[in-house]
Design a protein around this motif. Sequence first.
Motif, PDB file in Angstrom:
ATOM      1  N   PHE A  34       6.819  -6.283 -30.310  1.00  0.00           N
ATOM      2  CA  PHE A  34       5.574  -6.297 -30.734  1.00  0.00           C
ATOM      3  C   PHE A  34       4.812  -4.850 -30.504  1.00  0.00           C
ATOM      4  CE2 PHE A  34       5.866  -8.090 -26.397  1.00  0.00           C
ATOM      5  CZ  PHE A  34       4.833  -7.555 -25.858  1.00  0.00           C
ATOM      6  N   ARG A  35       3.543  -4.734 -30.733  1.00  0.00           N
ATOM      7  CA  ARG A  35       2.960  -3.628 -30.489  1.00  0.00           C
ATOM      8  C   ARG A  35       2.015  -3.723 -29.382  1.00  0.00           C
ATOM      9  NH1 ARG A  35       0.786  -2.598 -36.262  1.00  0.00           N
ATOM     10  NH2 ARG A  35       0.247  -4.819 -36.019  1.00  0.00           N
ATOM     11  N   ILE A  36       1.495  -2.631 -28.763  1.00  0.00           N
ATOM     12  CA  ILE A  36       0.277  -2.622 -27.732  1.00  0.00           C
ATOM     13  C   ILE A  36      -0.597  -1.578 -28.044  1.00  0.00           C
ATOM     14  CG2 ILE A  36       1.638  -3.831 -25.773  1.00  0.00           C
ATOM     15  CD1 ILE A  36       2.136  -0.956 -24.591  1.00  0.00           C
ATOM     16  N   ARG A  37      -1.823  -1.746 -27.419  1.00  0.00           N
ATOM     17  CA  ARG A  37      -2.729  -0.774 -27.855  1.00  0.00           C
ATOM     18  C   ARG A  37      -2.701   0.349 -26.764  1.00  0.00           C
ATOM     19  NH1 ARG A  37      -6.002  -5.706 -27.968  1.00  0.00           N
ATOM     20  NH2 ARG A  37      -6.431  -6.175 -30.185  1.00  0.00           N
ATOM     21  N   ARG A  38      -2.665   1.675 -27.484  1.00  0.00           N
ATOM     22  CA  ARG A  38      -2.844   2.638 -26.653  1.00  0.00           C
ATOM     23  C   ARG A  38      -3.947   3.440 -27.161  1.00  0.00           C
ATOM     24  NH1 ARG A  38       1.171   4.380 -22.869  1.00  0.00           N
ATOM     25  NH2 ARG A  38      -0.434   5.936 -22.446  1.00  0.00           N
ATOM     26  N   PRO A  39      -4.716   4.497 -26.540  1.00  0.00           N
ATOM     27  CA  PRO A  39      -5.745   5.228 -27.264  1.00  0.00           C
ATOM     28  C   PRO A  39      -5.306   5.888 -28.479  1.00  0.00           C
ATOM     29  CG  PRO A  39      -5.402   5.629 -24.734  1.00  0.00           C
ATOM     30  CD  PRO A  39      -4.454   4.888 -25.070  1.00  0.00           C
TER      31      PRO A  39
ATOM     32  N   MET B 225       1.415   1.278 -29.942  1.00  0.00           N
ATOM     33  CA  MET B 225       2.956   1.782 -29.702  1.00  0.00           C
ATOM     34  C   MET B 225       3.745   0.634 -29.581  1.00  0.00           C
ATOM     35  SD  MET B 225       3.797   3.645 -25.879  1.00  0.00           S
ATOM     36  CE  MET B 225       3.712   1.969 -24.912  1.00  0.00           C
ATOM     37  N   PRO B 226       4.890   0.647 -30.311  1.00  0.00           N
ATOM     38  CA  PRO B 226       5.973  -0.496 -30.327  1.00  0.00           C
ATOM     39  C   PRO B 226       6.648  -0.555 -29.146  1.00  0.00           C
ATOM     40  CG  PRO B 226       6.750   1.320 -31.612  1.00  0.00           C
ATOM     41  CD  PRO B 226       5.258   1.759 -31.186  1.00  0.00           C
ATOM     42  N   VAL B 227       6.782  -1.968 -28.503  1.00  0.00           N
ATOM     43  CA  VAL B 227       7.505  -2.048 -27.323  1.00  0.00           C
ATOM     44  C   VAL B 227       8.338  -3.173 -27.441  1.00  0.00           C
ATOM     45  CG1 VAL B 227       5.752  -1.274 -25.845  1.00  0.00           C
ATOM     46  CG2 VAL B 227       5.852  -3.556 -26.310  1.00  0.00           C
ATOM     47  N   VAL B 228       9.433  -3.328 -26.715  1.00  0.00           N
ATOM     48  CA  VAL B 228      10.251  -4.539 -26.812  1.00  0.00           C
ATOM     49  C   VAL B 228      10.615  -5.061 -25.279  1.00  0.00           C
ATOM     50  CG1 VAL B 228      12.622  -3.140 -26.472  1.00  0.00           C
ATOM     51  CG2 VAL B 228      12.797  -5.101 -27.490  1.00  0.00           C
ATOM     52  N   VAL B 229      10.479  -6.317 -25.353  1.00  0.00           N
ATOM     53  CA  VAL B 229      10.432  -7.034 -24.140  1.00  0.00           C
ATOM     54  C   VAL B 229      11.625  -8.077 -24.088  1.00  0.00           C
ATOM     55  CG1 VAL B 229       7.899  -7.018 -23.618  1.00  0.00           C
ATOM     56  CG2 VAL B 229       8.984  -8.847 -24.775  1.00  0.00           C
ATOM     57  N   GLU B 230      12.186  -8.209 -22.696  1.00  0.00           N
ATOM     58  CA  GLU B 230      13.230  -9.052 -22.520  1.00  0.00           C
ATOM     59  C   GLU B 230      12.739  -9.928 -21.407  1.00  0.00           C
ATOM     60  OE1 GLU B 230      16.272  -9.436 -23.742  1.00  0.00           O
ATOM     61  OE2 GLU B 230      16.538  -7.772 -25.148  1.00  0.00           O
ATOM     62  N   VAL B 231      12.445 -11.362 -21.397  1.00  0.00           N
ATOM     63  CA  VAL B 231      11.906 -12.393 -20.632  1.00  0.00           C
ATOM     64  C   VAL B 231      12.744 -13.269 -20.463  1.00  0.00           C
ATOM     65  CG1 VAL B 231       9.711 -13.346 -20.067  1.00  0.00           C
ATOM     66  CG2 VAL B 231       9.661 -11.288 -21.544  1.00  0.00           C
ATOM     67  N   SER B 232      12.652 -13.861 -19.159  1.00  0.00           N
ATOM     68  CA  SER B 232      13.604 -15.107 -18.720  1.00  0.00           C
ATOM     69  C   SER B 232      12.589 -15.838 -17.854  1.00  0.00           C
ATOM     70  CB  SER B 232      15.170 -14.728 -18.140  1.00  0.00           C
ATOM     71  OG  SER B 232      14.828 -14.045 -16.743  1.00  0.00           O
ATOM     72  N   ALA B 233      12.728 -17.029 -17.933  1.00  0.00           N
ATOM     73  CA  ALA B 233      11.981 -17.998 -16.954  1.00  0.00           C
ATOM     74  C   ALA B 233      13.098 -18.303 -15.929  1.00  0.00           C
ATOM     75  CB  ALA B 233      11.671 -19.388 -17.700  1.00  0.00           C
ATOM     76  N   GLN B 234      12.388 -18.267 -14.661  1.00  0.00           N
ATOM     77  CA  GLN B 234      13.152 -18.561 -13.428  1.00  0.00           C
ATOM     78  C   GLN B 234      12.359 -19.068 -12.477  1.00  0.00           C
ATOM     79  OE1 GLN B 234      14.745 -14.829 -11.844  1.00  0.00           O
ATOM     80  NE2 GLN B 234      15.608 -14.115 -13.580  1.00  0.00           N
ATOM     81  N   TYR B 235      13.196 -20.076 -11.552  1.00  0.00           N
ATOM     82  CA  TYR B 235      12.442 -20.705 -10.436  1.00  0.00           C
ATOM     83  C   TYR B 235      12.594 -19.838  -9.224  1.00  0.00           C
ATOM     84  CZ  TYR B 235      11.773 -24.860 -13.668  1.00  0.00           C
ATOM     85  OH  TYR B 235      11.185 -25.582 -14.606  1.00  0.00           O
ATOM     86  N   MET B 236      11.683 -19.516  -8.694  1.00  0.00           N
ATOM     87  CA  MET B 236      11.519 -18.837  -7.488  1.00  0.00           C
ATOM     88  C   MET B 236      11.327 -19.373  -6.276  1.00  0.00           C
ATOM     89  SD  MET B 236      11.954 -15.972  -9.464  1.00  0.00           S
ATOM     90  CE  MET B 236      11.767 -14.751  -8.290  1.00  0.00           C
ATOM     91  N   ALA B 237      12.276 -19.990  -5.627  1.00  0.00           N
ATOM     92  CA  ALA B 237      12.294 -21.033  -4.758  1.00  0.00           C
ATOM     93  C   ALA B 237      11.681 -20.313  -3.288  1.00  0.00           C
ATOM     94  CB  ALA B 237      13.558 -21.785  -4.036  1.00  0.00           C
ATOM     95  N   GLY B 238      11.998 -19.051  -3.041  1.00  0.00           N
ATOM     96  CA  GLY B 238      11.770 -18.361  -2.055  1.00  0.00           C
ATOM     97  C   GLY B 238      10.534 -17.630  -1.893  1.00  0.00           C
TER      98      GLY B 238
END
Length: 674
Positions: free
Chosen positions: A256-261, A265-278
Amino acid sequence: MEISQTNESRRIGGDVAAYLGRRSSLLTRRWLRAVRQHMGIRPPTREGVMGLVNQLPGLFAELRASIAHGGLEHTERRAVQEAQEHAFERWRQGFALDELYLELDLLERCIQACVREYFAGAATRDGQAGIHEVIESFFSSAIRSAMRQYQLQADRRVSEALAERDAAELARRISEERLRFAADAAGLGIFEWDPATGDAIWENARMYEITGQPSESGPLNASEFSALMMDREEAAQLCGQLQAHSAPGERLHAIFRIRRPGTLMPVVVEVSAQYMAGRGGGQRLVGSMTDITRRVEGEDALKEADRRKDIFLATLAHELRNPLAPVINAAHLLKKGDLPPAQLRWIQGVVERHARHLANLVDDLLDVSRISAGKIRLRKEIFEIRSAIERAIEINAPAAAARGHRLEAPRLDRMPAAFVHGDCTRVTQIVSNLIDNAIKYTPDGGHIQLRVARRERTVALEVEDNGIGMDPASIQTMFRLFEQEGRADGQKVGLGIGLSVTRSLAAMHGGSVRATSEGRGKGSCFVVELPLCDGPTAEAERADAFAPRSVSLRVLIVDDNYDAAESLAAVVGDEHEVRTAATGEDALALARVFEPDVAILDLALPGVSGYDVAKSLLGERRRENRMFLIALTGHGQPEDLERTRDAGFDRHLVKPVRPEELMKLLENIGGRRT
């Protein structure tokens, strides 16, 4: 008296020790039963029971020896060692410290009870108290030694655990540092978002660089990021994708694109859901963000290059078909025969013009290939810039006249001398390309002006027209390969390679090309600047002035293409004596009789190649009467020129050669012969 008492004590101790030996099996069973019944010791497994049985004999034997000798002074070291081995074995089997103590305490009770049974049936109880003291001292020492050994093992295990923990912590830190270093090197921003609390963690400075968020303001959480940095529709789409990939460990890849002055700007994200027990528990989104501006620009550039390539191929097909049509028509007219001289001259002009046009197209394509591969070579010499300008005007004057253009040029005979060190043919090509470009993009009846200005260290050639002009924003793109502008009538002309070749050739001469235009419909101006050099010496000028006139030569033409050989013989035969041959064998046989001064050889001959013919011809002629060898071929790469030079050829000409160029070369050869 004391000696007698000592002997009696030893006798009694020996009897007790022997009694205990006879009762060892019973003692073992009692001990095992007590261990099983005691609530403080875990129910023993088969391995535990076997361990108890296996450990008892050695410890029991040492106890009997102590009782027999009346004390521990003789067996203390061995007893301590047996107790330590027993403790180590119990440690290995997983017994706890209190379990080890209870086990030995129960063993002592069983043995004390067995000793009391012995004295209950004995005639006297003398020495019973001393034996009980020996047993108590033995087990006290054994228990202390066993517990020390056990504690040593525990301390060692704690130390090892602490060392393992420290090593694991160090490895984790190193791994995190490597990951951070790799992320920074790859341009990855690492982030963590908590959907429940809205907490945000940005792991490295790259996240602030990508987003433009000041580091002192801290990280943006997911809602702040989508509101401030993203388009509303893209934010909603990303939110839906995150919900669809909310399973633990599932990855989401999104662009997707994010606003810069001033830009998005096009960006790519890699996201994963994790359970953070600690870290407080709950689900967190962990991912990376990358600026892909360069990648997107590269992909756009590739798409644009592909689009221009397709346009080029379509245009090339058009440009090649156009001159072929009049040539085919002219050939059809020649079949009629008995044509009036005027029509024959017209047919000759048609064939010559369009054949030359085809040759120019092929030359342009070859130039692009050679320049791209870095294989083009300049034949540098010192020449007067006027000669290049004269030849360029001569080449383009017919095309300008056909469209009614007024081609205005300075009086070259009144120009001050300006010498350039370069390839005269290539400089002519530079000027010719600019004039040809002006002719193409200037409507019929237009005005094209050529100006020459000598400066302190350079000479500037300007080609200005009143044609369709250019958008100032697109001027630099005009020099890209396959870039074309439409004419006023919307038609695309040329292949879009002339200006690219012009700029490359100018740069190879140490010069430059630039363009200016005030806009559409306001004409264009192209300026070439080349460095000046000193003129040739007076001796060289006098040598040129007194060069002898040429004479008629005997010329051997060898080509397996009959039409090519005979048409070339017809051109050369007006001024020289000519013979032709179609094979290498015929050429060698004819040369022995004809004794040519010049041999024009095609290289790809059937049987004996042109290279072998050249070597044979040179070997048969004496050095002082050596014939001049010309390679006439369709191969014009630098390696081809190197090979013909090694074979002994004096010149390498690429088909189709201009008749004027070949006749000029023969004239020079004849002059040197004279």
